[in-house]
Design an enzyme around this catalytic site. Sequence first.
Site, PDB file in Angstrom:
ATOM      1  N   GLU A  78       0.875  -1.128   0.076  1.00 49.00           N
ATOM      2  CA  GLU A  78       0.185  -0.146  -0.090  1.00 49.00           C
ATOM      3  C   GLU A  78       0.892   1.246   0.044  1.00 49.00           C
ATOM      4  OE1 GLU A  78      -3.155  -0.129   2.880  1.00 49.00           O
ATOM      5  OE2 GLU A  78      -3.636   1.843   2.535  1.00 49.00           O
ATOM      6  N   GLY A  79       0.666   2.111  -0.813  1.00 52.53           N
ATOM      7  CA  GLY A  79       1.438   3.319  -0.960  1.00 52.53           C
ATOM      8  C   GLY A  79       0.522   4.420  -1.448  1.00 52.53           C
ATOM      9  N   ASN A  83      -1.763   1.071  -4.677  1.00 56.75           N
ATOM     10  CA  ASN A  83      -1.762  -0.155  -4.109  1.00 56.75           C
ATOM     11  C   ASN A  83      -1.732  -1.512  -4.835  1.00 56.75           C
ATOM     12  OD1 ASN A  83      -2.599   1.220  -1.900  1.00 56.75           O
ATOM     13  ND2 ASN A  83      -4.504   0.974  -1.714  1.00 56.75           N
ATOM     14  N   ASP A 198      14.896   4.684 -14.886  1.00 53.29           N
ATOM     15  CA  ASP A 198      14.953   4.093 -13.785  1.00 53.29           C
ATOM     16  C   ASP A 198      15.300   2.799 -13.535  1.00 53.29           C
ATOM     17  OD1 ASP A 198      14.873   5.002 -10.803  1.00 53.29           O
ATOM     18  OD2 ASP A 198      12.682   4.662 -10.546  1.00 53.29           O
TER      19      ASP A 198
END
Lengths: 415, 419
Positions: A78-79, A83, A198
């Site tokens: 979860e962020g 999620n 990235d």
Amino acid sequence: MAVSPLVAPTTDALQSSSRPTSSSLKRQASAVPSSNGNGTPNLPSTRAAGSGGMTLDPIEQLNEDEKRKYIKGKKLGEGTYANVYLGHARHDPSVLVAIKKIKVLQQTYRDGMAPDAVRELKYLRELHHPNIISLLSVFSSKDQNLNLVLEYLPLGDLEMLIRDVDRVRYGAGDIKAWMGMLTRAVWFCHDNFVLHRDIKPNNLLIAADGEVKLADFGLARSFADPGRRMTANVITRWYRPPELLFGARHYGGAVDIWSVGMVFAELIIRAPFLAGNTEVEQIALICKQIGTPTEDNWPGVTQLREYTVPSEVVPVWGKEAYMGRFGAVGPDGVDLLVRTVALDPKKRITAREMLEHRWWRTEPKPTRKEDLPRKSSGGEEKMGADLRRRNGLLEDESNSRGSKVARKLDFGQAK
Amino acid sequence: MATEDARYRESSQYQLWSFSPTQLAAMREKTNAAARARIAQRLSSMPASSRNTSAPTSSANTPDPDGASTPALPEFLTPAEEALLVTFNTSELLRAGDHAEMSDEIKATAAAFFRRFYVTNSVMTYPPTEMLMVALYFACKAEGVFLSITDFIKTFGRENPEEIIAGEFLLCQGLRFAIDVKHPFRALRGAVMELGTFPDIEPARLAAAEQRAREILRFSPLITDAYFHYTPSQIMLAALSLADRGLAERLIAETFHYVAPPANNSGAETPASSGPDAPAPSRKPAPRSDGEDKAQIIGSHIRDKVLGTIEACRDMLSKELPERREHWTNKAVIKAQITPLRKKLNKCHDPERWNLVELQRARREQASKKADSEDGDAEDKAGGGTIEPDGAVFGGPLPRDTKRRKMGKGLEDPFGPPL
């Protein structure tokens, strides 16, 4: 064929539709007029707009169909950005997926769909390659969030393997296998004119069969036309090439290759090779460990906007200097490594040239992916954590002008 | 993945958004028919007084002996009329993009988004004048330009950012989440660079042709169905052919003059390319691969097919040459062709979908209600196998409807509100 507007099928009329359904699907609506198979006359007034709600338009129906193909299970991570859930295909519970639910409505971004979501969607939708995470489906949920259905990669990521020095042992053949998969992924991106921007070990996820998959395209972009400026503020610091640290606004695939080189080095020494705590430190580390960028080894470098290096000039290290620390991959492996960390991006090896390098053909052979070392636990959680993260742009670096002004002062004092 | 053609076939542009003219026409027919059916249903389930038009058709003025139970329906747009409105609004979109000084790629992406959206959505369902702004804003993002919505709307003298944001997700869904659009602009640059290497071609002629071809690419393929039927390189060659047929033919001739060598793939396998989908280039020595690739895709038997396709594309583009920009802004044309359709559209649009902001709000409200009752995750339940009746999926009655109904009763019912 003229469809009389008054006999549009209603939800009720479709309850015994031809779709082989469980009871949970019975109330599915279809807005596409179809021949009424069950002979029940449809009364247009059965679904007053004010009483029940809205029927689905075809495009909404398509979305519902897509959504229905998967069943969402437990939350893996979860962020604030997303999620991540475990899920499986409805038709076959053994087909596991990860569902990344991107929060479109974010507190910090008021301009609709956030850049990360747009980029990730754009590139994953187009790039199909065994070493790039597969986007299986996309649908929107009722709360207007974007759900990316991704292939399930249960064995964690490369970072996990690199860090667990006590329990995970690997050798040159394993490194060659992982590097091969990473290089093919990067080659494929570049050959499709996409910069990843990235690349780092925790964006390299591992599938159940050991295949490495490049993930997280939230910072990706297409190659710019010549002359068009791009942001220099990409790629997580430890993996960021000198040209970006110097503020280059025109660059190409070479930025990703530097990151690949950093991952390569990290795989060998099992620790980040150049782990600066600030951009200043990062540049200092590059100068110390690889060499100081100068007009001699990199014509034009002093013209870059943010070019600043420590006053003590370190000559660029030759291959021999790397042999002690990186010799585990043999002289050919070291040769490849040195070419990926060429300071001047014009002289840096390309992904395609990497694939043509002789290292792949010298002993030991790359390990078969089934035989690669793996971790028995923690992979699922790791995938959850990796996918929910916001990428590369770090909070403390968003105000890059400030930090770069500060850098010059630091160098002034660092004698 | 050896050839560019194979690569193109993997793209969403080819897989999801390329159709034959027959397929495309059939889809538009279907979209139109479905929209008529739904709108008719929605309109007839609303009290006549709550409709946004008092007299949809002449028959509505006729006293209805049966009372208000079956209100007369408005006249709907035909597929051809929808197509005309989409084309007109594509021109408006391009003008708006010019006004905001957007790049060629952004304008072209926006136009492609807009036209794709209206393949499966009717202009009677979602307002094209709003959606064209949404398409422009989202195209900026898709092309990597992230403007703040406030700056964006300021450019167009608008005040409510919500009008754009509300339609963004809808657009994205209508695009089937495929937001990468491939354009012919770079192809043109490449073609011109290649032609520039031929010593007998005068630079001035080449420059003039490039300029004209670019002008065509900025308009003609965007306002027609060219992107649905042709690849970027075919569109480029067609535009170049319109600008200077000799140059286009020269380029094709040079491409096909190549004599195919025997197919040879026996280059040594490298360990790095051991996978089934390993990059092909690593298998061959670099200098030879160009020739081999060419040999695979350029047989002389393909030349005629290519020429035929480019001719067909050329025909399509020639119907909307850049000079037609004036046609679509000509007041007389608008008055004769567009205004009547707008009037018609005012009466036959979808009462539940037309207001994007209200639609969005209703859906969000519904979702947050569900989220509250289901402990924070709106669709876990649904995903777990419980499919709600569709009414619940997209929210209950729209607040706007209830409000209007009340107002309608109060203001328009000749017998006054109920006692």
